[in-house]
Design an enzyme around this catalytic site. Structure first.
Site, mmCIF file in Angstrom:
data_model
loop_
_atom_site.group_PDB
_atom_site.id
_atom_site.type_symbol
_atom_site.label_atom_id
_atom_site.label_comp_id
_atom_site.label_asym_id
_atom_site.label_seq_id
_atom_site.Cartn_x
_atom_site.Cartn_y
_atom_site.Cartn_z
ATOM 1 N N THR A 236 0.847 -1.199 0.000
ATOM 2 C CA THR A 236 0.000 0.000 0.000
ATOM 3 C C THR A 236 0.882 1.249 0.000
ATOM 4 O OG1 THR A 236 -1.880 -0.997 1.105
ATOM 5 C CG2 THR A 236 -1.431 1.264 1.678
ATOM 6 N N ARG A 264 -14.657 -6.336 1.095
ATOM 7 C CA ARG A 264 -13.883 -6.039 2.309
ATOM 8 C C ARG A 264 -13.323 -4.606 2.242
ATOM 9 N NH1 ARG A 264 -8.281 -4.445 3.362
ATOM 10 N NH2 ARG A 264 -7.748 -5.213 5.419
ATOM 11 N N VAL A 265 -13.464 -3.887 3.356
ATOM 12 C CA VAL A 265 -12.913 -2.534 3.479
ATOM 13 C C VAL A 265 -11.873 -2.570 4.595
ATOM 14 C CG1 VAL A 265 -13.445 -0.138 4.077
ATOM 15 C CG2 VAL A 265 -15.072 -1.477 2.720
ATOM 16 N N GLY A 266 -10.715 -2.005 4.344
ATOM 17 C CA GLY A 266 -9.654 -1.989 5.351
ATOM 18 C C GLY A 266 -9.651 -0.715 6.174
ATOM 19 N N ASP A 267 -8.512 -0.416 6.760
ATOM 20 C CA ASP A 267 -8.379 0.739 7.644
ATOM 21 C C ASP A 267 -8.344 2.063 6.892
ATOM 22 O OD1 ASP A 267 -5.786 -0.537 6.809
ATOM 23 O OD2 ASP A 267 -5.015 1.394 7.484
ATOM 24 N N THR A 286 0.246 1.545 7.334
ATOM 25 C CA THR A 286 0.114 0.436 6.384
ATOM 26 C C THR A 286 0.192 -0.849 7.196
ATOM 27 O OG1 THR A 286 1.245 -0.807 4.633
ATOM 28 C CG2 THR A 286 2.589 0.731 5.872
ATOM 29 N N GLY A 287 -0.448 -1.889 6.708
ATOM 30 C CA GLY A 287 -0.397 -3.151 7.447
ATOM 31 C C GLY A 287 -1.764 -3.791 7.499
ATOM 32 N N LEU A 288 -1.928 -4.710 8.416
ATOM 33 C CA LEU A 288 -3.183 -5.456 8.501
ATOM 34 C C LEU A 288 -4.309 -4.537 8.980
ATOM 35 C CD1 LEU A 288 -4.606 -8.176 8.188
ATOM 36 C CD2 LEU A 288 -4.157 -8.558 10.612
ATOM 37 N N GLY A 289 -5.184 -4.158 8.039
ATOM 38 C CA GLY A 289 -6.206 -3.167 8.333
ATOM 39 C C GLY A 289 -7.109 -3.535 9.489
HETATM 40 N N1 ASP Z 1 -3.810 -1.387 5.429
HETATM 41 C C1 ASP Z 1 -4.182 -1.892 4.139
HETATM 42 C C2 ASP Z 1 -5.502 -2.619 4.281
HETATM 43 O O1 ASP Z 1 -5.704 -3.319 5.254
HETATM 44 C C3 ASP Z 1 -3.184 -2.804 3.524
HETATM 45 C C4 ASP Z 1 -1.746 -2.370 3.624
HETATM 46 O O2 ASP Z 1 -1.427 -1.358 4.185
HETATM 47 O O3 ASP Z 1 -0.869 -3.061 3.106
HETATM 48 O O4 ASP Z 1 -6.285 -2.546 3.384
#
Ligand code: ASP
Length: 356
Positions: A236, A264-267, A286-289
């Site tokens: 991301t 699916r919607v992330g953070d 960035t990371g696991l939303g």
């Molecule tokens: N945070 C983003 C999401 O969960 C993914 C990412 O940052 O790599 O959609």
């Protein structure tokens, strides 16, 4: 013998930590050693003039920092030409959306059915303006659409409504994909074919909850993945800036994580979670939303800044809060400087005025 070794070991740890911190240009404000130095940690002082910091997503290899640096320099050039912070932050993220390496815009993840591309993007400024799009399709630059949402009475447009809004506002009706995104999808689906679960989401039986318009792909179903698929690594992109007048802005754009249900919607488009800006600075995650949302991570890190932590210290504290098994990367800029931290490797770029 053991005690002697422990003593030497502790001394070595203190020395290594002190050298590492000196290299980072940080001082320990509260006299405590960091719990665990993040895998990526950088920061510095930039007390005057414009600053732009970009990230290429947690897990992105450091070699990609040249791409992130280019984006930071584009954002910085916009700031140097007196563009407002928001417009410069949009430029930085658009440069990375146009780069097929990253999981945003042109390189956005293709979802599990091999066809769907649903993207999230958001913008926020230090005076509290926030706008976002969620699971938007068929636009090359979702961050520019999120910027356009600011001109409406709304703060978040999602799905087909967001897509139609974009086309109505003049954005091209284009499916943003490229050979790199197709190759990434094929690698990922190959790894998943050997598993009922997703590795990182041990309890997530993606076949059972399949909600895409088409049937799930055929494949073997063993109980464990053949390898440990890097399913949380998703490249991301984000940009944080401070303009010459001391205003902040942040922009984020993503094709989402690799293993997701349809819709699916992330953070990223959730207020306070993927990004946050206020009078004390700007933060992008960035990371696991799913975990970033639980911790309202961007706002949490912003609160560290507002309470007086330096930018580098604030992002490190954010990483300390995160379960190490899940990926997290953070960038931020404040009145005095900038910071980058991630619990994995992460490409980033930074451009600032020379300090006298
Ligand atoms: N945070 C983003 C999401 O969960 C993914 C990412 O940052 O790599 O959609």
């Amino acid at each position: 013998m053991t005690g002697h070794w422990n003593g030497l070991g502790s001394l070595a740890l203190v020395l290594i930590t002190a050298i590492w911190l000196a290299g980072c240009g940080q001082s320990l404000e509260d006299g405590e050693l960091p719990r665990t130095p993040p895998a990526t940690w950088a920061g510095g002082s930039a007390p005057g003039g414009p600053v732009a910091v970009t990230h290429g997503g947690v897990g992105s290899p450091p070699e990609w920092s040249t791409d992130c640096q280019l984006a930071a320099e584009w954002a910085f050039a916009a700031l140097a030409q007196a563009s407002p912070a928001l417009e410069a932050a949009v430029v930085g993220t658009m440069v990375m959306e146009n780069n097929p390496r990253f999981n945003a815009g042109t390189g956005a993840n293709i979802r599990l059915d091999g066809q769907t591309i649903q993207m999230d993007a958001a913008v926020m400024t230090s005076d509290g303006e926030f706008a976002a799009v969620a699971i938007i399709e068929r636009v090359p630059n979702p961050v520019a659409v999120a910027r356009a949402v600011l001109t409406t009475p709304h703060r978040l447009l999602a799905g087909e409504g967001a897509t139609r809004f974009a086309h109505r506002a003049g954005f091209a009706d284009v499916v943003p994909t490229c050979p790199e995104a197709v190759a990434k999808y094929q690698r990922r689906i190959q790894l998943l074919m050997d598993s009922n679960t997703g590795g990182a989401y041990d309890s997530f039986e993606w076949r059972r909850f399949w909600n895409y318009p088409s049937e799930p792909p055929e494949g073997n179903s063993t109980s464990q993945p053949a390898t440990d698929p890097p399913l949380e690594i998703s490249d991301t992109v984000g940009t944080v800036v401070r303009d010459a007048g001391g205003n902040f802005a942040v922009t984020l754009s993503t094709g989402g994580t690799a293993l997701t249900l349809y819709g699916r919607v992330g953070d990223v488009p959730i207020y306070g979670c993927g990004c946050f800006a206020g009078p004390d600075g700007a933060v992008a995650c960035t990371g696991l939303g799913e975990e970033i949302i639980r911790q309202a991570m961007a706002r949490t890190v912003y609160q560290f800044l507002a309470a007086g932590a330096s930018a580098a210290e604030a992002v490190r504290r954010g990483c300390d809060l995160f379960p190490p098994e899940h990926t997290l990367g953070l960038i931020c800029v404040d009145r005095e400087g900038w910071g980058v931290a991630a619990n994995r490797e992460m490409a980033y770029g930074m451009a600032a005025s020379e300090t006298p």
